[in-house]
Design a protein around this motif. Sequence first.
Motif, PDB file in Angstrom:
ATOM      1  N   GLU A 237       0.608  -1.632  -1.052  1.00  0.00           N
ATOM      2  CA  GLU A 237       1.827  -0.821  -0.960  1.00  0.00           C
ATOM      3  C   GLU A 237       1.932   0.154  -2.135  1.00  0.00           C
ATOM      4  OE1 GLU A 237       4.514  -3.998   1.633  1.00  0.00           O
ATOM      5  OE2 GLU A 237       4.838  -3.813  -0.528  1.00  0.00           O
ATOM      6  N   GLN A 238       1.435  -0.256  -3.299  1.00  0.00           N
ATOM      7  CA  GLN A 238       1.398   0.664  -4.435  1.00  0.00           C
ATOM      8  C   GLN A 238       0.515   1.876  -4.134  1.00  0.00           C
ATOM      9  OE1 GLN A 238       0.061  -2.017  -7.566  1.00  0.00           O
ATOM     10  NE2 GLN A 238       2.060  -1.899  -8.561  1.00  0.00           N
ATOM     11  N   LEU A 239      -0.625   1.645  -3.493  1.00  0.00           N
ATOM     12  CA  LEU A 239      -1.523   2.746  -3.141  1.00  0.00           C
ATOM     13  C   LEU A 239      -0.874   3.665  -2.106  1.00  0.00           C
ATOM     14  CD1 LEU A 239      -4.975   0.904  -2.957  1.00  0.00           C
ATOM     15  CD2 LEU A 239      -4.111   2.355  -4.798  1.00  0.00           C
ATOM     16  N   ILE A 240      -0.165   3.078  -1.148  1.00  0.00           N
ATOM     17  CA  ILE A 240       0.536   3.886  -0.147  1.00  0.00           C
ATOM     18  C   ILE A 240       1.615   4.733  -0.824  1.00  0.00           C
ATOM     19  CG2 ILE A 240       2.078   3.791   1.854  1.00  0.00           C
ATOM     20  CD1 ILE A 240       0.527   1.249   2.720  1.00  0.00           C
ATOM     21  N   ALA A 241       2.384   4.101  -1.720  1.00  0.00           N
ATOM     22  CA  ALA A 241       3.448   4.832  -2.425  1.00  0.00           C
ATOM     23  C   ALA A 241       2.873   5.964  -3.272  1.00  0.00           C
ATOM     24  CB  ALA A 241       4.239   3.859  -3.303  1.00  0.00           C
ATOM     25  N   ALA A 242       1.753   5.709  -3.947  1.00  0.00           N
ATOM     26  CA  ALA A 242       1.126   6.743  -4.770  1.00  0.00           C
ATOM     27  C   ALA A 242       0.629   7.901  -3.913  1.00  0.00           C
ATOM     28  CB  ALA A 242      -0.024   6.138  -5.572  1.00  0.00           C
ATOM     29  N   SER A 243       0.131   7.599  -2.718  1.00  0.00           N
ATOM     30  CA  SER A 243      -0.326   8.649  -1.805  1.00  0.00           C
ATOM     31  C   SER A 243       0.844   9.489  -1.329  1.00  0.00           C
ATOM     32  CB  SER A 243      -1.043   8.024  -0.605  1.00  0.00           C
ATOM     33  OG  SER A 243      -2.167   7.273  -1.021  1.00  0.00           O
TER      34      SER A 243
END
Length: 300
Positions: A237-243
């Motif tokens: 979810e952190q990677l999704i948020a960063a994207s």
Amino acid sequence: MQWQAEPTFFVTADCGGSKCRVRIYGYQGNIISEGIAGPSNISLGADAVIEEIVKATRLAISQSGIPIQLNQTVLGAGIAGLVDDAAINALQQVRHPFKEIKATNDAHIAYLGAIGAGRDGAIIIFGTGSCVYGTVQGQAFSMGGWGLHISDQASGARLGKLAVRYTLQSAEGIAPSSELTELISARIGNTAKEIYNWSRTATPSDYADLAPYILRCSENKDETATAIVNLIVREAEQLIAASRFKGISQIALIGGLAPEIRKRLSPEFTTNIVAAKGDPLEGAQVMLLNDLATVTVGKP
């Protein structure tokens, strides 16, 4: 009926931490056959990568029943870990049996397959390793993909490494045993010393191979396995948020662990997730046809 070989065949390769997968295309773009070989991350060495590509291609040729010679084929490869000058230089020097090899990193071909050339969007790879690759207003960007030691959050290898760490703690009496630790111990060793010795030579692929045990234990309500899986999902979810912060409006989740992560995401992280249009091997074909490679590999 005797097969009349076209002057050139195209081979596409997806070279990852767990396996090398290739697909042979005919001169007119028709799919002929596929083959699989072993781990082919560039960290294993340029010669090792070429060796696995050759193995997978020879397997595909044998399954096709067509007398294709390697020097009749142009290869487009996406290679995991191909992100630094040293790796690129090594590939530029290696010898190979193909007519020509064009290469880029595996995230690039996955993006071209899932989103397409010239389109804004992003992919997040949740496989043996992990990374984000995308394009915003024509400008490419990437995040992650720096290897298991310092990166690869939400990956199969990290999932396995967390489980092995906990199993070691259980073997020493620091943490309680569980279904998970018993399954991992049966695979890699029952004592702390055995687990340590296994870890000294373990590759990211070895750690990722443990993922099915962890997911199964989580589904069986093993608290330790569930905690580890939940941590991996939060990292995803952190990677999704960063994207999203980059301005991405469509994100495709790909890789072997992606379906398991996708079904566990909190609802707010699923709103702009889209299905991949195609797979990395199709992306490698797009790379070849549109001359989007970053490296010309060695010499025949």
